[in-house]
Design a protein around this motif. Structure first.
Motif, mmCIF file in Angstrom:
data_model
loop_
_atom_site.group_PDB
_atom_site.id
_atom_site.type_symbol
_atom_site.label_atom_id
_atom_site.label_comp_id
_atom_site.label_asym_id
_atom_site.label_seq_id
_atom_site.Cartn_x
_atom_site.Cartn_y
_atom_site.Cartn_z
ATOM 1 N N PRO A 90 0.562 -1.197 0.271
ATOM 2 C CA PRO A 90 0.165 -0.027 -0.123
ATOM 3 C C PRO A 90 0.761 1.595 0.144
ATOM 4 O O PRO A 90 0.716 2.337 0.240
ATOM 5 N N LEU A 91 2.440 1.244 0.208
ATOM 6 C CA LEU A 91 2.983 2.882 -0.111
ATOM 7 C C LEU A 91 2.754 3.201 -1.216
ATOM 8 O O LEU A 91 3.227 4.415 -1.483
ATOM 9 N N ARG A 92 2.890 2.575 -2.285
ATOM 10 C CA ARG A 92 3.345 3.295 -2.965
ATOM 11 C C ARG A 92 2.326 3.091 -4.031
ATOM 12 O O ARG A 92 -0.065 3.174 -4.091
ATOM 13 N N GLU A 93 1.951 4.457 -3.599
ATOM 14 C CA GLU A 93 0.455 5.513 -4.085
ATOM 15 C C GLU A 93 -0.506 5.267 -5.158
ATOM 16 O O GLU A 93 -1.273 4.986 -5.490
ATOM 17 N N GLU A 94 0.158 4.407 -6.486
ATOM 18 C CA GLU A 94 -0.266 3.755 -7.508
ATOM 19 C C GLU A 94 -1.315 2.877 -7.080
ATOM 20 O O GLU A 94 -2.733 2.451 -7.191
ATOM 21 N N ASN A 95 -0.735 2.323 -5.528
ATOM 22 C CA ASN A 95 -1.686 0.948 -5.638
ATOM 23 C C ASN A 95 -2.597 1.134 -5.126
ATOM 24 O O ASN A 95 -3.755 0.485 -5.083
ATOM 25 N N ARG A 96 -3.006 2.374 -3.955
ATOM 26 C CA ARG A 96 -3.768 2.529 -3.009
ATOM 27 C C ARG A 96 -5.651 2.693 -3.887
ATOM 28 O O ARG A 96 -6.100 1.665 -2.896
ATOM 29 N N PRO A 97 -5.465 3.366 -4.815
ATOM 30 C CA PRO A 97 -6.941 3.284 -5.625
ATOM 31 C C PRO A 97 -6.919 1.629 -6.339
ATOM 32 O O PRO A 97 -7.863 1.284 -5.889
ATOM 33 N N LEU A 98 -6.064 1.113 -6.198
ATOM 34 C CA LEU A 98 -5.979 0.362 -7.266
ATOM 35 C C LEU A 98 -6.718 -1.070 -5.691
ATOM 36 O O LEU A 98 -7.918 -1.750 -6.143
ATOM 37 N N LEU A 99 -6.066 -0.950 -5.018
ATOM 38 C CA LEU A 99 -6.328 -1.717 -3.477
ATOM 39 C C LEU A 99 -7.813 -1.344 -3.039
ATOM 40 O O LEU A 99 -8.638 -2.383 -3.019
ATOM 41 N N ARG A 100 -8.572 -0.095 -3.522
ATOM 42 C CA ARG A 100 -9.938 -0.029 -3.117
ATOM 43 C C ARG A 100 -10.830 -0.461 -4.055
ATOM 44 O O ARG A 100 -11.969 -0.098 -4.088
ATOM 45 N N LYS A 101 -10.384 -0.215 -5.315
ATOM 46 C CA LYS A 101 -11.200 -0.752 -6.537
ATOM 47 C C LYS A 101 -11.514 -2.553 -6.086
ATOM 48 O O LYS A 101 -12.573 -2.907 -6.592
ATOM 49 N N PRO A 148 0.783 6.458 7.897
ATOM 50 C CA PRO A 148 -0.156 7.150 7.436
ATOM 51 C C PRO A 148 -1.195 6.644 5.584
ATOM 52 O O PRO A 148 -2.148 6.688 5.470
ATOM 53 N N LYS A 149 -0.065 5.971 4.661
ATOM 54 C CA LYS A 149 -0.652 4.738 3.675
ATOM 55 C C LYS A 149 -1.456 4.118 4.435
ATOM 56 O O LYS A 149 -2.499 3.962 3.423
ATOM 57 N N TYR A 150 -1.183 3.169 5.918
ATOM 58 C CA TYR A 150 -2.370 2.092 5.246
ATOM 59 C C TYR A 150 -3.662 2.955 6.441
ATOM 60 O O TYR A 150 -4.542 2.913 5.508
ATOM 61 N N LEU A 151 -3.250 4.147 6.966
ATOM 62 C CA LEU A 151 -4.805 4.670 6.736
ATOM 63 C C LEU A 151 -5.095 4.958 5.583
ATOM 64 O O LEU A 151 -6.723 5.300 5.686
ATOM 65 N N ASP A 152 -4.659 5.637 5.038
ATOM 66 C CA ASP A 152 -4.595 6.442 3.644
ATOM 67 C C ASP A 152 -5.602 5.362 3.103
ATOM 68 O O ASP A 152 -6.907 5.360 2.070
ATOM 69 N N ALA A 153 -4.662 4.117 2.607
ATOM 70 C CA ALA A 153 -5.668 3.044 2.252
ATOM 71 C C ALA A 153 -7.457 2.327 2.557
ATOM 72 O O ALA A 153 -8.202 1.766 1.616
ATOM 73 N N ALA A 154 -6.899 2.773 4.065
ATOM 74 C CA ALA A 154 -8.127 1.669 4.992
ATOM 75 C C ALA A 154 -9.938 2.259 4.217
ATOM 76 O O ALA A 154 -10.032 3.444 5.009
#
Ligand code: S3P
Length: 186
Positions: A90-101, A148-154
């Motif tokens: 989840p640290l890579r910014e581009e991965n976070r929207p992919l996780l959420r999708k 912060p990145k984990y929280l942003d993705a969750a």
């Protein structure tokens, strides 16, 4: 958000190494009778070598690119799955929207002392074998950067200090079953 009707389809487990993503994910998937996937396992079988070997021979950047590739490929999955992802994904910014999708993202949160105890003797995580300090110091330092990145993705934060494994696995199964309801509120 685009694709919210699909959002309940999978449960994605994120969090630091040693938070129980794999063990809890397997338990929840077993209870739900749906498949369990782990991005580390997918990478290891694709590359035919361990994570330590990938880091040592091809480097961390190569491993991180594979993570992004895998999370992109998983967008085509059909049906519900429980998916555990590596602690650094989840640290890579581009991965976070992919996780959420991909589904409902659950951050499994565990305190540094518990993590350090679990990871003390571990030899399979290259990230913890580098750098200075005790395991606890490394965990505290890395977690502080990452949180912060984990929280942003969750979508949801689930505390898991390991005191009630089956209760936490039960919470995950409920999150999966109530995916639609959660979507309506998001
Ligand atoms: C990593 C976590 C590991 C694995 C790799 C890097 C990290 O996965 O992907 O060793 O950077 O946190 P787990 O979180 O499943 O241990």
């Amino acid at each position: 958000m685009a694709g919210t009707t699909e959002k309940g389809k999978n449960i994605i487990l994120i969090g630091f190494m040693g938070t129980g993503k794999t063990s809890l994910g397997k338990a929840a998937a077993g209870k739900l009778k749906i498949p369990f996937l782990d991005t580390d396992d997918l990478i290891v079988s694709r590359e035919g070598m361990s994570i330590n070997e990938i880091f040592a021979t091809k480097g961390e950047a190569y491993f991180r690119s594979l993570e992004t590739q895998i999370i992109r490929e998983l967008q085509d999955l059909e049906g519900g799955h429980v998916i555990a992802v590596g602690g650094g994904l989840p640290l890579r910014e581009e991965n976070r929207p992919l996780l959420r999708k991909l589904g409902r993202v659950v951050y499994l949160r565990t305190s540094p002392p518990v993590l350090a105890r679990r990871l003390e003797a571990d030899t399979t995580r290259p990230i913890l074998r580098q750098g200075e300090g005790s395991t606890l110091e490394k965990v505290e330092r890395i977690l502080k950067e990452r949180e912060p990145k984990y929280l942003d993705a969750a979508d949801i934060v689930l505390e898991n200090d390991g005191s009630s494994f089956y209760k936490t696995a039960g919470k995950l199964t409920n999150i999966y079953k109530k995916g639609g309801e959660f979507n309506d509120q998001s």
